[in-house]
Design an enzyme around this catalytic site. Structure first.
Site, PDB file in Angstrom:
ATOM      1  N   HIS A  83     -41.121   2.276  23.296  1.00 45.98           N
ATOM      2  CA  HIS A  83     -41.021   3.212  24.423  1.00 45.98           C
ATOM      3  C   HIS A  83     -40.716   4.632  23.959  1.00 45.98           C
ATOM      4  O   HIS A  83     -40.934   5.579  24.694  1.00 45.98           O
ATOM      5  CB  HIS A  83     -40.072   2.710  25.525  1.00 45.98           C
ATOM      6  CG  HIS A  83     -38.598   2.860  25.280  1.00 45.98           C
ATOM      7  ND1 HIS A  83     -37.788   1.831  24.860  1.00 45.98           N
ATOM      8  CD2 HIS A  83     -37.779   3.916  25.448  1.00 45.98           C
ATOM      9  CE1 HIS A  83     -36.541   2.251  24.777  1.00 45.98           C
ATOM     10  NE2 HIS A  83     -36.505   3.514  25.124  1.00 45.98           N
ATOM     11  N   ASP A 218     -39.776  -4.218  21.228  1.00 52.55           N
ATOM     12  CA  ASP A 218     -39.841  -2.784  21.524  1.00 52.55           C
ATOM     13  C   ASP A 218     -39.767  -1.940  20.239  1.00 52.55           C
ATOM     14  O   ASP A 218     -38.754  -1.304  19.968  1.00 52.55           O
ATOM     15  CB  ASP A 218     -38.683  -2.438  22.483  1.00 52.55           C
ATOM     16  CG  ASP A 218     -38.877  -1.094  23.156  1.00 52.55           C
ATOM     17  OD1 ASP A 218     -39.721  -0.310  22.709  1.00 52.55           O
ATOM     18  OD2 ASP A 218     -38.156  -0.831  24.137  1.00 52.55           O
ATOM     19  N   SER A 643     -31.896   4.632  21.839  1.00 57.43           N
ATOM     20  CA  SER A 643     -33.125   3.871  21.696  1.00 57.43           C
ATOM     21  C   SER A 643     -33.702   4.093  20.310  1.00 57.43           C
ATOM     22  O   SER A 643     -33.823   5.239  19.865  1.00 57.43           O
ATOM     23  CB  SER A 643     -34.143   4.307  22.739  1.00 57.43           C
ATOM     24  OG  SER A 643     -33.887   3.631  23.928  1.00 57.43           O
TER      25      SER A 643
HETATM   26  N1  ARG Z   1     -33.834   1.056  29.854  1.00 56.00           N
HETATM   27  C1  ARG Z   1     -34.311   1.610  28.619  1.00 56.00           C
HETATM   28  C2  ARG Z   1     -33.863   3.053  28.506  1.00 56.00           C
HETATM   29  O1  ARG Z   1     -33.038   3.475  29.245  1.00 56.00           O
HETATM   30  C3  ARG Z   1     -35.778   1.441  28.448  1.00 56.00           C
HETATM   31  C4  ARG Z   1     -36.655   2.319  29.273  1.00 56.00           C
HETATM   32  C5  ARG Z   1     -38.105   2.197  28.995  1.00 56.00           C
HETATM   33  N2  ARG Z   1     -38.679   1.011  29.551  1.00 56.00           N
HETATM   34  C6  ARG Z   1     -39.122   0.912  30.830  1.00 56.00           C
HETATM   35  N3  ARG Z   1     -39.615  -0.224  31.258  1.00 56.00           N
HETATM   36  N4  ARG Z   1     -39.121   1.916  31.656  1.00 56.00           N
HETATM   37  O2  ARG Z   1     -34.456   3.971  28.075  1.00 56.00           O
HETATM   38  N1  GLU Z   2     -33.367   2.677  26.698  1.00 60.54           N
HETATM   39  C1  GLU Z   2     -32.375   3.662  26.344  1.00 60.54           C
HETATM   40  C2  GLU Z   2     -32.977   4.831  25.573  1.00 60.54           C
HETATM   41  O1  GLU Z   2     -34.142   5.119  25.724  1.00 60.54           O
HETATM   42  C3  GLU Z   2     -31.306   3.014  25.578  1.00 60.54           C
HETATM   43  C4  GLU Z   2     -30.625   2.113  26.476  1.00 60.54           C
HETATM   44  C5  GLU Z   2     -29.308   2.652  26.953  1.00 60.54           C
HETATM   45  O2  GLU Z   2     -29.246   3.546  27.812  1.00 60.54           O
HETATM   46  O3  GLU Z   2     -28.349   2.119  26.411  1.00 60.54           O
HETATM   47  O4  GLU Z   2     -32.291   5.553  24.886  1.00 60.54           O
END
Ligand code: ARG
Ligand code: GLU
Length: 713
Positions: A83, A218, A643
């Site tokens: 991502h 990922d 991330s």
């Molecule tokens: N929750 C993760 C973060 O905060 C992954 C976000 C990307 N993935 C998604 N399905 N939107 O960045």
């Molecule tokens: N998905 C988050 C990011 O893109 C990391 C997950 C979190 O917030 O801990 O940095």
């Protein structure tokens, strides 16, 4: 004797229980190092951060400003999340080469793909510059003080010694009680090396986002290129693979519950030291408001997306972005309530106040909590109005956001004149082609109607613009979307053609512009000035409160809130109990992918190749007892920006790649609890399995330093 034994046990339990916090890598010696060792770490703080020799920090670059990455080969190969690399993967994709769907692998270096504008930055060294930055600020008013600090930062960034190709970056810690200088090296020729298909890299996409158990691979791979002297350089065919000061060996020895882990990376923002009044406001007012506004937006978009595939393509990315924070906030509210965070804060505040009295610091710190109470009460309506502004005009209402940009264009004309107007207009128009490709007025009309409906009911009445008073949301939406020219690119271009005066006249007759302007005027006249004024007071109180906490609780574990600088967090691999009668195990396996498999589904499809490997149990040296480990969770304290962060074992070897947190624990941005806060990582063995067995990219496997258990090769 018995008593001492008990005491020892108590102290020991206390020490091993100490987790949470995002610590500064150059300051780990002492408390952190001994905690890390008590949790099982075998390396030293000096091996994590050293100014004299290469250390782990030399292998952890900030990835393109928002994510983290790690160097895993002597040839500058780096690993980050799928991502995080997604934009790059998307930009290289076309109908003939659909790398999003099929994945991409460079089987030779010549095949690696350039990414314009992509950068990664290494921390060269960290220095404390607090006294220089705060010099000459003691007797100033708050506003003057901030100005002086900014001046000092600019001056020191310019004058502090560094090499020509490096940058000085100065950041505030502990709300400005400490300033650190980071000497950074930014590489600008970063090429795409590998990415799995989305059915692996985004498996479970939006539905599984923030969720455990998880089965997402990922990850993506890039390579840093440097000039002949190994220094940063713009893209050139002459550039060569970067020779890192350090790269991570990769351990496939296997993991078990309670093993030590640490995560290094660039967490973005946390608010761990808010007073109870602020947390209460977030839980009861701000989060619920933002959630409600996104709720309706997502529902409308989703309804259209399910019925119409072209709308699905237009709105998929936007919808996922809106849903990401929406889902996180819901978990946050639930978690903060469940953990009684407000009560826990109140308990601490009572203790704080007693300490203030006991140490005779009433004059300095005695009024901090009552100041907070007063200021948070005063800011309440303004903060609510700002949440509305952010979530309607800035974020979810698309026509409103266009209207707001045009409002700014009008302001620009009023302050700077025709030339500035023309320049900005050209920038806007050239950027909007892409926007309108992903815009559907039918969707936005319904979103608008819903947002205005909530506005009418819940926006603080005293700030409401006249034109929205007693308005009928449906009729207004109808009027705007029938009559405004902001609803199509062609019409907007036509609206914006001509000299400034005539454009502004046309704009002010446009229904869509009128409503955005009314909202913007109300916001900037009635809300923003007072909001910012109270906020400045709160910030000053928060800084003094932080100072007081540091001073009055010197033996506590007080880490600075995240600010996108390099940090270290540590903990143990551990399952958790999300709710009554449910226990989550810490490891997931490829079996779970097959369980979740829905043929043809955009979130849960699985490629035939992966199913074949699963059926044959063809896992190479990466599987354990006939199963392929996939994701795992631990008590590391992470947030957005982490991330792609490397997850390391007790020896500092790479064991995984951070990419998310569990839903029940997203409150860790405000209140960390080792009971329920978990970060989610993809197991490095799954990454290697995909590169090796799935993609057959032996060229990449050969670059790595893999540490295998004795019985495996
Ligand atoms: N929750 C993760 C973060 O905060 C992954 C976000 C990307 N993935 C998604 N399905 N939107 O960045
Ligand atoms: N998905 C988050 C990011 O893109 C990391 C997950 C979190 O917030 O801990 O940095």
């Amino acid at each position: 004797m018995k008593f001492f034994k008990f005491l020892f046990l108590f102290v020991f339990v206390q020490v091993t229980a100490q987790q949470g916090g995002m610590w500064i890598p150059s300051l780990l010696k002492g408390m952190n190092e001994s905690e890390m060792k008590s949790l099982g770490m075998k390396i030293t703080a000096e091996e994590i951060y050293s100014i004299n020799k290469s250390s782990l920090k030399d292998a952890v670059p900030h990835f393109n400003g928002g994510c983290t990455s790690e160097v895993i080969s002597p040839n500058g190969l780096i690993l980050t999340n799928h991502h995080c690399g997604f934009d790059a993967i998307q930009n290289h994709s076309s109908v003939e080469h659909d790398y999003i769907t099929d994945g991409f692998w460079a089987y030779k270096m010549e095949d690696e793909l350039l990414n314009k504008g992509m950068v990664v930055s290494f921390v060269v060294r960290i220095e404390d510059v607090t006294s220089t930055i705060l010099d000459g600020t003691t007797s100033l008013t708050e506003a003057e003080k901030q100005k002086k600090i900014q001046e000092n930062i600019i001056n020191l960034s310019k004058t502090s010694p560094k090499e020509a190709w490096q940058d000085n970056l100065i950041r505030a810690f502990y709300y400005g009680n400490q300033y650190l200088l980071f000497v950074m090296e930014t590489y600008k020729d970063i090429r795409l090396v590998g990415a799995p298909p989305s059915s692996i890299g985004k498996f479970g996409d939006v539905t599984d986002n923030w969720v455990w158990p998880r089965h997402t691979g990922d990850f993506s791979l890039f390579r840093i290129y440097a000039d002949k002297n190994n220094r940063p350089a713009e893209y050139s065919t002459e550039n060569v693979p970067y020779k890192p000061k350090y790269f991570f060996p990769i351990s496939i020895k296997g993991l078990k519950e309670n093993d030590f882990t640490m995560v290094m990376g660039y967490p973005g923002t946390t608010q761990e030291y808010l007073p109870s009044y602020a947390v209460d406001q977030i839980v009861t007012l701000i989060d619920p408001t933002k959630i409600e506004l996104r709720d309706v937006t997502l529902k409308v978009q989703d309804g259209f997306m399910r019925k119409d595939n072209s709308i699905k393509i237009q709105y998929a990315a936007k919808n996922a972005t809106i849903a990401n924070a929406w889902k996180k906030w819901m978990g946050e509210v639930k978690g903060l309530k469940r953990a009684n965070a407000v009560a826990a804060k109140q308990k601490f505040e009572k203790e704080f106040q007693e300490k203030v009295t006991a140490t005779g610091k009433q004059a300095e710190y005695g009024n901090l909590l009552s100041d907070f109470e007063k200021n948070y009460a005063e800011i309440k309506d303004y903060a609510l109005a700002k949440a509305f502004w952010d979530e309607t005009v800035i974020r979810n209402g698309e026509i409103l956001s266009i209207g707001y940009k045009l409002y700014q264009l009008e302001q620009l004309y009023n302050s700077k004149g025709e030339q500035a107007f023309n320049d900005r207009r050209n920038v806007l128009v050239s950027g909007w082609g892409e926007f309108y490709q992903e815009f559907n007025p039918l969707v936005d009309q319904k979103v608008f109607e819903q947002l205005i409906g909530i506005y009418n009911k819940k926006y603080p009445k005293q700030f409401l613009p006249k034109s929205l008073e007693n308005s009928n949301a449906e009729a207004l939406a109808n009027d705007v979307f029938t009559n405004s020219r902001l609803v199509s690119f062609e019409k907007v271009k036509e609206l914006l053609s001509g000299d400034a005066k005539s454009v502004l006249e046309k704009l002010n007759n446009d229904k869509g512009f009128q409503i955005a302007k009314a909202m913007a005027d109300a916001h900037f006249k009635n809300v923003a000035p007072k909001h910012d004024e109270i906020n400045l007071k709160i910030a000053a109180t928060q800084r003094t409160y932080m100072k007081a906490i540091l001073e009055l609780f010197p033996k506590s574990r007080i880490f600075p809130d995240a600010n996108s600088t390099l940090r270290v967090t540590y903990g143990k691999i551990k399952g958790y109990k999300p709710s009554d009668a449910v226990i989550y195990e810490p490891f997931s396996y490829l079996d779970g992918v097959i369980e979740k498999y829905i043929p043809g589904d955009y979130e849960y499809d699985v490629s035939k190749k992966l199913i074949d490997l699963y059926n044959k149990k063809d896992y190479g040296p990466y599987g354990v007892n006939g199963r392929m480990p996939l994701d795992f969770i631990a008590t590391n304290h992470t947030t957005g920006g982490n991330s792609g962060s490397p997850a390391l074992d007790a020896d500092g070897n790479l064991i995984g790649l951070n990419f998310d947190r569990v839903w029940e624990g997203t409150m860790s941005d405000i209140y960390y609890s080792p009971e329920i806060c978990r970060n989610i990582m993809v197991d490095i063995r799954y990454v290697l399995f995909i590169i090796d067995k799935f993609a057959g990219a032996e060229n990449l496997i050969k670059e790595l330093k893999i540490i295998a258990p004795k019985n495996k090769k």
